[in-house]
Design an enzyme around this catalytic site. Structure first.
Site, PDB file in Angstrom:
ATOM      1  N   ALA A 148      10.126   2.621  -1.093  1.00 50.90           N
ATOM      2  CA  ALA A 148      10.019   3.342  -2.523  1.00 50.90           C
ATOM      3  C   ALA A 148      11.045   4.568  -2.461  1.00 50.90           C
ATOM      4  O   ALA A 148      11.958   4.846  -3.551  1.00 50.90           O
ATOM      5  CB  ALA A 148       8.772   4.128  -2.810  1.00 50.90           C
TER       6      ALA A 148
ATOM      7  N   ALA B 189       0.981  -1.192  -0.056  1.00 48.54           N
ATOM      8  CA  ALA B 189       0.050   0.065   0.168  1.00 48.54           C
ATOM      9  C   ALA B 189       0.982   1.303   0.008  1.00 48.54           C
ATOM     10  O   ALA B 189       1.722   1.459   0.912  1.00 48.54           O
ATOM     11  CB  ALA B 189      -0.894  -0.002   1.274  1.00 48.54           C
TER      12      ALA B 189
ATOM     13  N   GLY C  23       6.377   1.334   5.967  1.00 49.10           N
ATOM     14  CA  GLY C  23       7.306   0.485   5.226  1.00 49.10           C
ATOM     15  C   GLY C  23       7.531   0.549   3.623  1.00 49.10           C
ATOM     16  O   GLY C  23       8.503   0.395   2.969  1.00 49.10           O
ATOM     17  N   CYS C  24       6.222   0.792   3.025  1.00 45.44           N
ATOM     18  CA  CYS C  24       6.136   1.149   1.641  1.00 45.44           C
ATOM     19  C   CYS C  24       6.918   2.184   1.176  1.00 45.44           C
ATOM     20  O   CYS C  24       7.618   2.460   0.138  1.00 45.44           O
ATOM     21  CB  CYS C  24       4.944   0.752   1.095  1.00 45.44           C
ATOM     22  SG  CYS C  24       4.098  -0.990   1.527  1.00 45.44           S
ATOM     23  N   THR C  25       6.808   3.524   1.876  1.00 38.90           N
ATOM     24  CA  THR C  25       7.327   4.692   1.620  1.00 38.90           C
ATOM     25  C   THR C  25       8.637   4.473   1.827  1.00 38.90           C
ATOM     26  O   THR C  25       9.622   5.001   0.903  1.00 38.90           O
ATOM     27  CB  THR C  25       6.749   5.748   2.642  1.00 38.90           C
ATOM     28  OG1 THR C  25       5.439   5.905   2.479  1.00 38.90           O
ATOM     29  CG2 THR C  25       7.536   6.977   2.313  1.00 38.90           C
TER      30      THR C  25
END
Length: 158
Positions: free
Chosen positions: A53, A43, A48-50
């Protein structure tokens, strides 16, 4: 739902054409002739995804210099991906797989363990696709933090 089928080196990379964070579409076939790092994340705009990325963003120039293109894929809507790109200055394409068909084809959507429970969702994964469209590496259940550094070591870039 059971655990998804996983891809292995030498398997053909499932083709796709998906909407992007810019409102255009991206076809994997258009990247033939180049190496592609396709990474699946659960998401946009979550911690974590930030982090993951931003790690790819910060390594993008050196990855591209080594001949790799980076593409992120998640089940988010394109509008959310556009906000993610703008907020965190993401400089590579983010594709939206809202119906999760491509994530499923890559074995990156299905049952997984989360905090000791079995849940269904995106399995954080990274695929390295060779210039002929075949899987060179398939990494499943990767960690958000430190994954790009580990990937760079695995690819012999560091």
């Amino acid at each position: 739902m059971t655990a998804p089928d996983r891809l292995a080196p030498g398997d053909p990379a499932p083709d796709f054409t998906l909407p992007t964070d810019t409102g255009e579409t991206l076809a994997l076939a258009a990247l033939r002739g180049r190496r592609v790092i396709l990474y699946a994340y659960p998401a946009a705009m979550t911690p974590g995804c930030t982090r993951q990325a931003c790690d790819f963003r910060d390594s993008l120039a050196s990855l591209q210099a080594a001949g790799y293109e980076v593409v992120g894929i998640s089940p988010d809507q394109p509008a959310k991906l556009a906000k993610f790109r703008e907020r965190d200055a993401i400089t590579f394409p983010l594709v939206a797989d809202v119906d999760k068909a491509v994530l499923t084809a890559y074995g990156a959507f299905g049952e997984k363990q989360s905090y000791g429970r079995t849940v269904t969702g995106v399995i954080r994964s990274t695929f390295v696709i060779d210039p002929d469209g075949k899987i060179e590496h398939a990494f499943y259940n990767v960690k958000a933090t430190g994954h790009v550094a580990k990937l760079r070591r695995d690819l012999g870039l560091d």
